[in-house]
Design a protein around this motif. Structure first.
Motif, PDB file in Angstrom:
ATOM      1  N   VAL A   1       0.677  -1.100  -0.045  1.00 19.13           N
ATOM      2  CA  VAL A   1      -0.053  -0.191  -0.016  1.00 19.13           C
ATOM      3  C   VAL A   1       0.887   1.101  -0.055  1.00 19.13           C
ATOM      4  CG1 VAL A   1      -1.794   1.374   1.193  1.00 19.13           C
ATOM      5  CG2 VAL A   1      -1.948  -1.248   1.307  1.00 19.13           C
ATOM      6  N   LEU A   2       0.653   2.139  -0.842  1.00 19.23           N
ATOM      7  CA  LEU A   2       1.634   3.447  -0.782  1.00 19.23           C
ATOM      8  C   LEU A   2       1.482   4.146   0.226  1.00 19.23           C
ATOM      9  CD1 LEU A   2       0.248   4.745  -4.235  1.00 19.23           C
ATOM     10  CD2 LEU A   2       2.311   3.072  -4.081  1.00 19.23           C
ATOM     11  N   LEU A   3       2.571   4.576   0.818  1.00 21.02           N
ATOM     12  CA  LEU A   3       2.953   5.540   1.856  1.00 21.02           C
ATOM     13  C   LEU A   3       1.944   6.846   1.663  1.00 21.02           C
ATOM     14  CD1 LEU A   3       6.451   5.376   2.583  1.00 21.02           C
ATOM     15  CD2 LEU A   3       4.628   4.343   3.817  1.00 21.02           C
ATOM     16  N   ALA A   4       1.190   7.177   2.942  1.00 21.22           N
ATOM     17  CA  ALA A   4       0.587   8.546   2.974  1.00 21.22           C
ATOM     18  C   ALA A   4       1.430   9.736   2.383  1.00 21.22           C
ATOM     19  CB  ALA A   4      -0.141   8.826   4.256  1.00 21.22           C
ATOM     20  N   ARG A   5       0.750  10.737   1.668  1.00 17.75           N
ATOM     21  CA  ARG A   5       1.598  12.060   1.496  1.00 17.75           C
ATOM     22  C   ARG A   5       1.678  12.629   3.002  1.00 17.75           C
ATOM     23  NH1 ARG A   5       1.074  14.418  -3.453  1.00 17.75           N
ATOM     24  NH2 ARG A   5       2.591  15.741  -2.705  1.00 17.75           N
ATOM     25  N   GLU A   6       2.975  13.659   3.116  1.00 17.21           N
ATOM     26  CA  GLU A   6       3.057  14.299   4.117  1.00 17.21           C
ATOM     27  C   GLU A   6       1.754  15.302   4.477  1.00 17.21           C
ATOM     28  OE1 GLU A   6       4.153  17.113   0.558  1.00 17.21           O
ATOM     29  OE2 GLU A   6       4.371  14.854   1.215  1.00 17.21           O
ATOM     30  N   VAL A   7       1.854  15.325   5.903  1.00 12.58           N
ATOM     31  CA  VAL A   7       0.700  16.080   6.505  1.00 12.58           C
ATOM     32  C   VAL A   7       0.987  17.582   6.223  1.00 12.58           C
ATOM     33  CG1 VAL A   7      -0.578  16.550   8.707  1.00 12.58           C
ATOM     34  CG2 VAL A   7       0.297  14.118   8.188  1.00 12.58           C
ATOM     35  N   ARG A   8       0.043  18.234   5.754  1.00 10.03           N
ATOM     36  CA  ARG A   8       0.301  19.745   5.709  1.00 10.03           C
ATOM     37  C   ARG A   8      -0.486  20.710   6.670  1.00 10.03           C
ATOM     38  NH1 ARG A   8       2.788  20.979   1.031  1.00 10.03           N
ATOM     39  NH2 ARG A   8       3.111  19.203  -0.305  1.00 10.03           N
ATOM     40  N   TYR A   9       0.413  21.430   7.585  1.00 10.24           N
ATOM     41  CA  TYR A   9      -0.083  22.340   8.372  1.00 10.24           C
ATOM     42  C   TYR A   9       0.366  23.643   7.699  1.00 10.24           C
ATOM     43  CZ  TYR A   9      -0.331  18.380  11.695  1.00 10.24           C
ATOM     44  OH  TYR A   9      -0.629  17.362  12.283  1.00 10.24           O
ATOM     45  N   PRO A  10      -0.343  24.798   8.359  1.00  8.39           N
ATOM     46  CA  PRO A  10       0.150  26.282   7.764  1.00  8.39           C
ATOM     47  C   PRO A  10       1.801  26.628   8.406  1.00  8.39           C
ATOM     48  CG  PRO A  10      -1.420  26.479   9.422  1.00  8.39           C
ATOM     49  CD  PRO A  10      -1.473  24.973   9.140  1.00  8.39           C
ATOM     50  N   GLU A  11       2.355  27.332   7.778  1.00  8.99           N
ATOM     51  CA  GLU A  11       3.671  27.828   8.255  1.00  8.99           C
ATOM     52  C   GLU A  11       3.597  28.610   9.574  1.00  8.99           C
ATOM     53  OE1 GLU A  11       7.219  30.682   6.921  1.00  8.99           O
ATOM     54  OE2 GLU A  11       6.349  29.467   5.547  1.00  8.99           O
ATOM     55  N   ARG A  12       4.351  28.434  10.405  1.00  9.31           N
ATOM     56  CA  ARG A  12       4.206  29.209  11.807  1.00  9.31           C
ATOM     57  C   ARG A  12       5.326  30.112  12.169  1.00  9.31           C
ATOM     58  NH1 ARG A  12       0.781  26.569  15.878  1.00  9.31           N
ATOM     59  NH2 ARG A  12      -0.477  24.781  15.227  1.00  9.31           N
ATOM     60  N   ARG A  13       4.948  31.047  12.955  1.00  8.77           N
ATOM     61  CA  ARG A  13       5.939  32.010  13.405  1.00  8.77           C
ATOM     62  C   ARG A  13       6.643  31.218  14.765  1.00  8.77           C
ATOM     63  NH1 ARG A  13       4.534  38.126  13.973  1.00  8.77           N
ATOM     64  NH2 ARG A  13       6.861  38.038  14.452  1.00  8.77           N
ATOM     65  N   LEU A  14       7.735  30.657  14.552  1.00  5.90           N
ATOM     66  CA  LEU A  14       8.423  29.932  15.599  1.00  5.90           C
ATOM     67  C   LEU A  14       9.602  30.779  16.204  1.00  5.90           C
ATOM     68  CD1 LEU A  14       8.979  26.603  13.469  1.00  5.90           C
ATOM     69  CD2 LEU A  14       6.935  27.035  15.337  1.00  5.90           C
ATOM     70  N   SER A  15       9.681  30.668  17.543  1.00  9.25           N
ATOM     71  CA  SER A  15      10.478  31.454  18.466  1.00  9.25           C
ATOM     72  C   SER A  15      12.070  31.102  18.027  1.00  9.25           C
ATOM     73  CB  SER A  15      10.191  31.603  19.975  1.00  9.25           C
ATOM     74  OG  SER A  15      10.335  30.005  20.273  1.00  9.25           O
ATOM     75  N   ILE A  16      12.154  30.006  17.797  1.00 16.48           N
ATOM     76  CA  ILE A  16      13.442  29.432  17.519  1.00 16.48           C
ATOM     77  C   ILE A  16      13.502  28.615  16.076  1.00 16.48           C
ATOM     78  CG2 ILE A  16      15.195  27.626  18.256  1.00 16.48           C
ATOM     79  CD1 ILE A  16      13.988  27.763  21.099  1.00 16.48           C
ATOM     80  N   ASP A  17      14.352  29.058  15.474  1.00 17.34           N
ATOM     81  CA  ASP A  17      14.736  28.312  14.122  1.00 17.34           C
ATOM     82  C   ASP A  17      14.783  26.693  14.250  1.00 17.34           C
ATOM     83  OD1 ASP A  17      15.722  28.734  11.160  1.00 17.34           O
ATOM     84  OD2 ASP A  17      16.835  26.945  12.002  1.00 17.34           O
ATOM     85  N   PRO A  18      13.701  26.279  13.342  1.00 17.12           N
ATOM     86  CA  PRO A  18      13.495  24.868  13.453  1.00 17.12           C
ATOM     87  C   PRO A  18      14.751  24.007  13.343  1.00 17.12           C
ATOM     88  CG  PRO A  18      12.452  25.573  11.356  1.00 17.12           C
ATOM     89  CD  PRO A  18      12.806  26.427  12.504  1.00 17.12           C
ATOM     90  N   TYR A  19      15.938  24.345  12.310  1.00 16.11           N
ATOM     91  CA  TYR A  19      17.133  23.429  12.132  1.00 16.11           C
ATOM     92  C   TYR A  19      17.836  23.703  13.465  1.00 16.11           C
ATOM     93  CZ  TYR A  19      21.376  22.131  10.498  1.00 16.11           C
ATOM     94  OH  TYR A  19      22.761  21.547  10.422  1.00 16.11           O
ATOM     95  N   VAL A  20      17.881  25.093  14.063  1.00 18.76           N
ATOM     96  CA  VAL A  20      18.628  25.032  15.225  1.00 18.76           C
ATOM     97  C   VAL A  20      18.086  24.248  16.339  1.00 18.76           C
ATOM     98  CG1 VAL A  20      19.495  26.949  16.858  1.00 18.76           C
ATOM     99  CG2 VAL A  20      19.435  27.505  14.371  1.00 18.76           C
TER     100      VAL A  20
END
Length: 206
Positions: free
Chosen positions: A50-69
């Motif tokens: 069975v094919l994998l589900a596509r990625e879940v899509r949420y709206p972009e957020r204003r995050l207090s810390i850069d997600p990579y960091v």
């Protein structure tokens, strides 16, 4: 793989790829449960995927810390401070590119991230937290207890991808077959890693 079960009738239709489809690089076909049951295995292997589900899509957020960091700090950071321990210069350059100052800290491979520390309130004379990484980690209640805040788990695909890249750059590994491992001894974090990776359309297994 995660123990989920689905009950369906024999006429339910599934989008699957068979072993023949995969060998010929075909996109797959629609089969009923009864058709899958009649050709469940090809030799000792399961015939249908069975094919994998596509990625879940949420709206972009204003995050207090850069997600990579944040991913880098969770992976290689000091739990009680805005410091990371690494010998990888590319990671430090990525942190700087995200807008954070990197400065040597207590050890030869330890680095303080953010660098602003505390500032004194001119009106009261008391110290107050500013916009440094340390302050933001404290605001998110992460100091002393590493975890991924819910707003990061439900941020945009690009933001979650950046978070995963920070985790993989510090605690990840890729073998010769392209399989990825992400290591932690914290069970709660492992569960969050699984949710994060699955939300990006992959199939993680703890």
């Amino acid at each position: 793989a995660d123990g989920t079960t689905i009950v369906s009738d024999v006429s339910h239709q599934w989008m699957v790829t068979t072993r023949a489809d995969r060998s010929r690089k075909l996109p797959g076909r629609i089969l009923t449960t009864a058709q899958i049951e009649s050709s469940l295995r090809q030799g000792v292997e399961f015939n249908h995927h069975v094919l994998l589900a596509r990625e879940v899509r949420y709206p972009e957020r204003r995050l207090s810390i850069d997600p990579y960091v944040l991913g880098v700090w969770i992976g290689d950071g000091t739990s009680a401070a805005a410091e990371i321990t690494t010998v990888d210069e590319p990671i430090l350059r990525e942190v700087e590119r995200a807008g954070y100052r990197v400065a040597p800290a207590s050890g030869p491979i330890a680095y303080r991230i953010g660098g602003e520390g505390q500032t004194r309130d001119p009106a009261t004379g008391r110290y107050r937290w500013n916009g440094s990484l340390s302050s933001r980690l404290r605001d998110l209640s992460l100091l002393g207890k590493k975890r991924i805040p819910r707003e990061y788990m439900e941020s945009s695909v690009d933001q979650r991808q950046a978070l995963l890249e920070g985790l993989m750059d510090t605690d990840g590994d890729v073998d010769r077959q392209g399989r990825c491992d992400l290591t932690t001894i914290d069970r709660d974090l492992a569960e969050q890693y699984r949710e994060l990776i699955a939300s990006l359309g992959h199939r993680p297994v703890i």
